[in-house]
Enzyme design. Structure first.
Site, mmCIF file in Angstrom:
data_model
loop_
_atom_site.group_PDB
_atom_site.id
_atom_site.type_symbol
_atom_site.label_atom_id
_atom_site.label_comp_id
_atom_site.label_asym_id
_atom_site.label_seq_id
_atom_site.Cartn_x
_atom_site.Cartn_y
_atom_site.Cartn_z
ATOM 1 N N SER A 1 -10.067 0.137 3.236
ATOM 2 C CA SER A 1 -9.715 0.175 4.093
ATOM 3 C C SER A 1 -9.039 1.325 5.009
ATOM 4 C CB SER A 1 -8.496 -0.827 4.273
ATOM 5 O OG SER A 1 -8.704 -2.258 3.509
ATOM 6 N N ARG B 1 0.931 -1.552 -0.079
ATOM 7 C CA ARG B 1 0.418 0.294 -0.195
ATOM 8 C C ARG B 1 1.036 1.280 0.052
ATOM 9 N NH1 ARG B 1 -3.829 -3.329 -1.309
ATOM 10 N NH2 ARG B 1 -5.518 -3.299 0.158
ATOM 11 N N GLU C 1 -4.247 4.585 5.780
ATOM 12 C CA GLU C 1 -4.001 4.008 4.419
ATOM 13 C C GLU C 1 -4.586 4.500 3.316
ATOM 14 O OE1 GLU C 1 -3.861 2.534 0.992
ATOM 15 O OE2 GLU C 1 -6.276 2.300 1.304
#
Ligand code: EPU
Length: 338
Positions: free
Chosen positions: A238, A164, A334
């Site tokens: 997320s 990520r 995130e």
């Protein structure tokens, strides 16, 4: 500057341009469909001394308030397939690209089905799901430097992809607009069945030897079942990365919490599901104003209707404190925060 063709909206609501549905405003907003548009935008920003914020589908951003600059939506279209390569405009809807590739029997994106957002945003967080990550098929991208207007090409190694993560969340954050990506797909299909949840779904469908389309359909079904749909209830997917712990930190955690799930990474770290930590910390269903920790999936913060930026950020601070004090683990957001 020559003739201005573009429409620069003033005091523009971004409520429909971020999937969390935060009703904030940009001083200016415009869309660019090609390089000509983009150079007009850069000239306008330079003249007005405006900061530029590049937005794709707005599915991975969280705003902390109004933006006193120019929000630029990248709307470059087009998908050009050449043998097993595809060159994609940054404004193409990601899932549409997945579907087109499958129709052409080109594989490598099936596990990444139904991820919200646009193709140009995919490299920023190196999108990943069900054992596949963008960097596995990524070749290069074209981008424009926002301060000089220079056109750049970045190869896979230039992008510094991680979990990520990429150079666009670090050194190049807010410095370029990605305009096009190139992916190397494959006409040989190699199923990635690392995730038990995916295997279970295929078993449930009585599929022994899945095609790429079967995998895509199964992933779509799992995502629809598990994650709140941003077109129904605002969310940014997320909200935290899954923390990656050293063996020592995991051992310490296991001492007080023997049943914590974990998954070993290639780097020898241990990925622990943030959703599990958040749920065990008693935060699932917790809310501040209209910001709520989804009762469907603890890793997702949803907007029940009129959540304000500070509700979301106050809820996030509560989650982080609770997880930190209970497990000694620091959660890292995130989505990109502006
Ligand atoms: N869990 C809970 N409570 C919940 C939900 C999950 O305890 O409410 C626990 C379960 O033990 C479960 C574990 O958390 O086994 C992991 O959950 P899940 O399989 O749903 O995956 P995730 O780790 O939460 C990651 C990605 C998702 C991606 C899925 C599937 C990150 C930050 N998230 O989620 O990506 O779709 O795996 O590969 O890595 C996104 O980035 O927006 C995203 C949705």
């Amino acid at each position: 500057m020559g003739i201005i063709n573009l429409l620069f909206h003033e005091n523009f609501s971004l409520a429909t341009h971020n999937t969390l549905g935060l009703d904030i405003r940009a001083r200016y907003f415009c869309s660019a469909e090609n390089l000509q548009d983009l150079s007009e935008v850069l000239a306008f920003a330079r003249d007005g001394k405006l900061e530029i914020l590049v937005l794709g589908g707005g599915s991975n951003v969280v705003f902390s308030g109004d933006f006193d600059g120019l929000v630029l939506r990248i709307d470059f279209q087009g998908m050009e397939f050449d043998d097993q390569k595809v060159v994609v405009g940054a404004g193409v809807n990601w899932h549409r690209l997945v579907q087109h590739s499958l129709e052409r029997e080109l594989f490598g994106l099936e596990n990444l089905s139904l991820i919200p957002g646009l193709a140009g945003a995919a490299p920023i967080q190196n999108i990943g799901a069900y054992g596949q990550e963008l960097d596995g098929v990524f070749v290069a991208l074209a981008a424009t430097d926002l301060s000089t207007g220079e056109e750049l090409v970045l190869t896979r190694s230039d992008c510094h992809f991680g979990y990520r993560n990429s150079i666009f969340k670090g050194e190049l954050k807010d410095r370029v607009a990605i305009t096009q990506i190139t992916l190397q797909l494959s006409s040989d299909f190699l199923p990635i069945l690392e995730y038990q949840e995916l295997v279970n779904e295929l078993e449930r469908r009585k599929i022994d030897l899945p095609t790429a389309l079967d995998i895509s359909d199964a992933v779509v079904a799992i995502r629809k079942h598990k994650l709140p749909d941003p077109s129904v209830v605002g969310n940014a997917g997320s909200f935290y990365k899954n923390p990656e712990l050293s063996s020592q930190t995991l051992a310490n955690l296991r001492h007080s919490c023997p049943n914590v799930p974990s998954h070993k990474t290639e780097q020898g770290l241990h990925k622990v599901p943030a959703a599990w930590l958040i749920e065990q910390a008693g935060m699932k269903g917790e809310s501040v104003g209209d910001a709520l920790v989804s009762t469907q999936h603890a890793l997702v913060i949803v907007n029940k209707g009129n959540a304000r930026c500070h509700d979301v950020l106050a809820l996030a601070a509560k989650i982080e404190q609770q997880v930190q004090s209970q497990f000694g683990v620091l959660l890292e957001m995130e989505p990109v925060l502006y």
